[in-house]
Design an enzyme around this catalytic site. Sequence first.
Site, PDB file in Angstrom:
ATOM      1  N   GLU A 129     -25.979 -10.302  10.268  1.00 15.06           N
ATOM      2  CA  GLU A 129     -26.657  -9.400   9.362  1.00 15.06           C
ATOM      3  C   GLU A 129     -27.745  -8.720  10.180  1.00 15.06           C
ATOM      4  OE1 GLU A 129     -26.788 -10.664   4.938  1.00 15.06           O
ATOM      5  OE2 GLU A 129     -27.470 -12.410   6.045  1.00 15.06           O
ATOM      6  N   ASP A 168     -37.348 -17.068  11.912  1.00 13.66           N
ATOM      7  CA  ASP A 168     -37.937 -17.066  10.567  1.00 13.66           C
ATOM      8  C   ASP A 168     -38.366 -18.497  10.217  1.00 13.66           C
ATOM      9  OD1 ASP A 168     -35.531 -18.278   9.989  1.00 13.66           O
ATOM     10  OD2 ASP A 168     -35.259 -17.238   8.086  1.00 13.66           O
ATOM     11  N   SER A 184     -37.101 -20.679   3.655  1.00 16.95           N
ATOM     12  CA  SER A 184     -36.878 -19.731   4.746  1.00 16.95           C
ATOM     13  C   SER A 184     -38.082 -18.830   5.044  1.00 16.95           C
ATOM     14  CB  SER A 184     -35.629 -18.924   4.382  1.00 16.95           C
ATOM     15  OG  SER A 184     -35.266 -18.044   5.378  1.00 16.95           O
TER      16      SER A 184
END
Length: 532
Positions: free
Chosen positions: A375, A281, A66
Amino acid sequence: SLPVDAIRSLADQHPKPSHIHFQYGTAGFRTKGEILDSVMFRVGILAGLRSKKLDGKTIGVMVTASHNPEPDNGVKLVDPRGEMLETSWEAHATALANAKNTDEFLAALDTFATTLKIDLSKPAKVVYARDTRPSGPALVAALEDGIAAIGAEGRDAGITTTPVLHYLVRAINTKGTKDEYGEDSEEGYLRKLSAAFKKLVAGKSVIPPLVVDCANGVGAKVANELAEYLGDKLRLIPVNTSTTTPGALNNACGADFVKTQQKLPSLPIELKPGQRACSLDGDADRLIYYYLDDRGQFHMLDGDKIAALSAAFIGELTKAAGLDSKIRVGIVQTAYANGGSTKYLSERLPVKCVPTGVKHLHHAAEKFDVGVYFEANGHGTVLFSPQSQEILSTYQPSTPAQSTALNHLINFAEVINQTVGDALSDMLMVETVLAHKSYSGEEWDSLYVDLPNRLVKVVVADRNVFKTEDAERRLINPPGIQAKIDDLVHRYEGGRAFVRPSGTEDVVRVYAEATVRTQADELAYRVAGLVY
Ligand code: 16G
Ligand code: ZN
């Protein structure tokens, strides 16, 4: 029974480094890529066993780290509906990864298969993919050895994003059923998303081009492809697409950089005032938007802002469709959600707070008819329950306005990758709402004002002594600290702070917010002082 000989000869080629303890954490196994060979091999076997346990359903394996630095890598398993691996299997994964040698590993496998009553004669299927990290090819080769050793059928999905892999797993397992999720290919994914998006923005005025920072990662590949599918409907300008430049991945760019540094990533082009841009990301499952105002000041639109924008819109659509009494929209956040967003959202819709980690958010969101979870870091999606999907497909609208709203809801459910947070799918969702509301980035930003906040990490002797309750908002161990935090918090206007052990790093995290920037910083550092 277990194919012991096949496993033994291959396992010997993937010995476990003796001094290392591996742990299947919130994001699977994640550490330096160079020490993950044995883990990959064993995960291949584990994925095969999981598939056998689930009657031959296809299990996914994603090789990625990630937003973490380029030398890191990792691996996680994806369950048949495209969701995270069932929690109880995380401990099994950890145990198998830590068996000292081939004999111990074989013994552990045997016990495991027996206790879990896995019928080893069942077929097994595994689909896997990786991001662009240089350590990827060798790790995938080790994974393939594991898949072969257990006699599973492997399908290589190549280099693609984490959310595409999740999509593929669900698409493969629903193929030919009434719940068919989409064509089981990356092209199928792109077609599905872009077709839904085009319907959603049909008739809307031209959307200004969007700069997409791809973190020099795998998102670049899929964003470039998506750009082709979208054409003029939404002109994407993918930047930071250098996936083969050593050291470039996630370096001074990407969603994690923007969120944690609270500033612009390095971009090859200059943003005009008001021009919106976004960052993915390293595996394209997180999304952060931003823009510069007329004074050149940076404004970030994070996961909370995305949740506020999209949840409010879905709420409006259900009302306009005449479905608000049948379809209950709810929001799921974590303690990191900005207090401003929680206030804004809870005045409109039910909001639930859960511990950090996608699986907690996902499961809580499933309890709503339409569950929006995000989130603050930009990971999130929207889940439509099977019942609400059913309602959407059978409902008879009584006015043209209701019919339009209904169609938007149906297409919204299509544009969203419901298996997991998906930066590119979320981006299309955001662009849809902005187009419908004729919002600029600035208007979107003004839905509510973010409270200034500060996140600091503290290195402690043993983070495992830190225990929390109330969705990580309160510390119950070590004793006494929470009372001191409460004391401090009361002294700051709009103050809020919490301490939690990280699930991915050997640190404790401290979050604080307050009405004024300097106060948020001060509160964070004083709370950090309590745990240090
Ligand atoms: C993992 C989680 C992410 C969470 C982060 C928190 C998944 C797939 N990812 O990356 O959701 O925000 O951990 O990290 O669950 P921390 O525990 O180190 O703060
Ligand atoms: Zn990610």
